[in-house]
Design a protein around this motif. Sequence first.
Motif, PDB file in Angstrom:
ATOM      1  N   HIS A  80       0.850  -1.188   0.000  1.00 41.61           N
ATOM      2  CA  HIS A  80       0.000   0.000   0.000  1.00 41.61           C
ATOM      3  C   HIS A  80       0.882   1.233   0.000  1.00 41.61           C
ATOM      4  O   HIS A  80       1.971   1.228   0.574  1.00 41.61           O
ATOM      5  CB  HIS A  80      -0.883   0.055   1.253  1.00 41.61           C
ATOM      6  N   CYS A  91       1.068  -5.060   2.366  1.00 48.37           N
ATOM      7  CA  CYS A  91      -0.337  -5.289   2.688  1.00 48.37           C
ATOM      8  C   CYS A  91      -0.427  -6.398   3.726  1.00 48.37           C
ATOM      9  O   CYS A  91       0.232  -7.429   3.603  1.00 48.37           O
ATOM     10  CB  CYS A  91      -1.109  -5.674   1.430  1.00 48.37           C
ATOM     11  N   ASP A  93      -3.063  -8.263   4.315  1.00 49.77           N
ATOM     12  CA  ASP A  93      -3.823  -9.398   3.794  1.00 49.77           C
ATOM     13  C   ASP A  93      -4.020  -9.239   2.286  1.00 49.77           C
ATOM     14  O   ASP A  93      -5.064  -8.770   1.833  1.00 49.77           O
ATOM     15  CB  ASP A  93      -5.175  -9.521   4.490  1.00 49.77           C
ATOM     16  N   HIS A  98      -9.562  -5.161  -0.662  1.00 48.95           N
ATOM     17  CA  HIS A  98     -10.245  -4.582   0.475  1.00 48.95           C
ATOM     18  C   HIS A  98      -9.988  -3.089   0.519  1.00 48.95           C
ATOM     19  O   HIS A  98      -9.033  -2.593  -0.071  1.00 48.95           O
ATOM     20  CB  HIS A  98      -9.806  -5.249   1.786  1.00 48.95           C
ATOM     21  N   SER A  99     -10.856  -2.416   1.201  1.00 45.72           N
ATOM     22  CA  SER A  99     -10.689  -0.982   1.392  1.00 45.72           C
ATOM     23  C   SER A  99      -9.695  -0.765   2.514  1.00 45.72           C
ATOM     24  O   SER A  99      -9.748  -1.441   3.540  1.00 45.72           O
ATOM     25  CB  SER A  99     -12.025  -0.340   1.744  1.00 45.72           C
ATOM     26  N   LEU A 100      -8.827   0.149   2.307  1.00 43.07           N
ATOM     27  CA  LEU A 100      -7.729   0.368   3.241  1.00 43.07           C
ATOM     28  C   LEU A 100      -8.068   1.431   4.269  1.00 43.07           C
ATOM     29  O   LEU A 100      -8.521   2.515   3.927  1.00 43.07           O
ATOM     30  CB  LEU A 100      -6.480   0.804   2.465  1.00 43.07           C
ATOM     31  N   GLU A 113      -2.329  -1.097   9.406  1.00 46.52           N
ATOM     32  CA  GLU A 113      -3.440  -1.305   8.476  1.00 46.52           C
ATOM     33  C   GLU A 113      -4.530  -2.123   9.163  1.00 46.52           C
ATOM     34  O   GLU A 113      -4.233  -3.087   9.874  1.00 46.52           O
ATOM     35  CB  GLU A 113      -2.931  -2.080   7.256  1.00 46.52           C
ATOM     36  N   ASN A 115      -8.480  -3.857   8.174  1.00 44.63           N
ATOM     37  CA  ASN A 115      -9.471  -4.143   7.149  1.00 44.63           C
ATOM     38  C   ASN A 115     -10.818  -4.146   7.844  1.00 44.63           C
ATOM     39  O   ASN A 115     -11.207  -5.130   8.454  1.00 44.63           O
ATOM     40  CB  ASN A 115      -9.170  -5.491   6.494  1.00 44.63           C
ATOM     41  N   ASP A 116     -11.501  -3.022   7.790  1.00 46.73           N
ATOM     42  CA  ASP A 116     -12.775  -2.863   8.491  1.00 46.73           C
ATOM     43  C   ASP A 116     -13.812  -2.331   7.511  1.00 46.73           C
ATOM     44  O   ASP A 116     -13.973  -1.121   7.354  1.00 46.73           O
ATOM     45  CB  ASP A 116     -12.589  -1.918   9.678  1.00 46.73           C
ATOM     46  N   GLU A 117     -14.514  -3.247   6.852  1.00 43.91           N
ATOM     47  CA  GLU A 117     -15.501  -2.846   5.848  1.00 43.91           C
ATOM     48  C   GLU A 117     -16.662  -2.082   6.470  1.00 43.91           C
ATOM     49  O   GLU A 117     -17.251  -1.225   5.821  1.00 43.91           O
ATOM     50  CB  GLU A 117     -15.993  -4.064   5.064  1.00 43.91           C
ATOM     51  N   GLY A 137      -7.959   4.754  -0.109  1.00 36.80           N
ATOM     52  CA  GLY A 137      -8.157   4.378   1.284  1.00 36.80           C
ATOM     53  C   GLY A 137      -8.318   5.580   2.179  1.00 36.80           C
ATOM     54  O   GLY A 137      -8.394   6.725   1.729  1.00 36.80           O
TER      55      GLY A 137
END
Length: 151
Positions: A80, A91, A93, A98-100, A113, A115-117, A137
Amino acid sequence: MSQIIRSNKTRRLRLAENLCADRKAKLTGLRRKILEILIQANAPLKAYDVVELMRNEGRRVTPATTYRVLEFLLDQGLAHRINSLNAYAPCADPRSKHSLVMFVCSKCDAAKEINDEALIGAIRVRLDELGFALQGGVEIQGACKRCLERG
């Protein structure tokens, strides 16, 4: 402790190799080495930091080549770019798009980082209400636990 770090690095590099093979993307020796440098770093690295670390290991690489490799790593989701630092981090994952959300310490430049959608979804909803769209992001500036403990 160092055995765990080596194991994690090996696992992450093996994952990158498998992902690139599945995607028919070539993870050359140079690309792998620069990814390894990002993984080993304790903080995000600027492109010129990567150039210097490569030179310290006796490998000559130009800034232009380094930027091309970093672009490849970004395209493959293996790294990223942290815009606020003009730096790069591996990254956490790379298996899925995924959205950063990146938390960046404004004192020591450490970055974490997540990963929380759900968080990204809430931000998108609020931005939509304001007539904006999220591009890329989200970077949140703050202080890491270590810097907070130091005062």
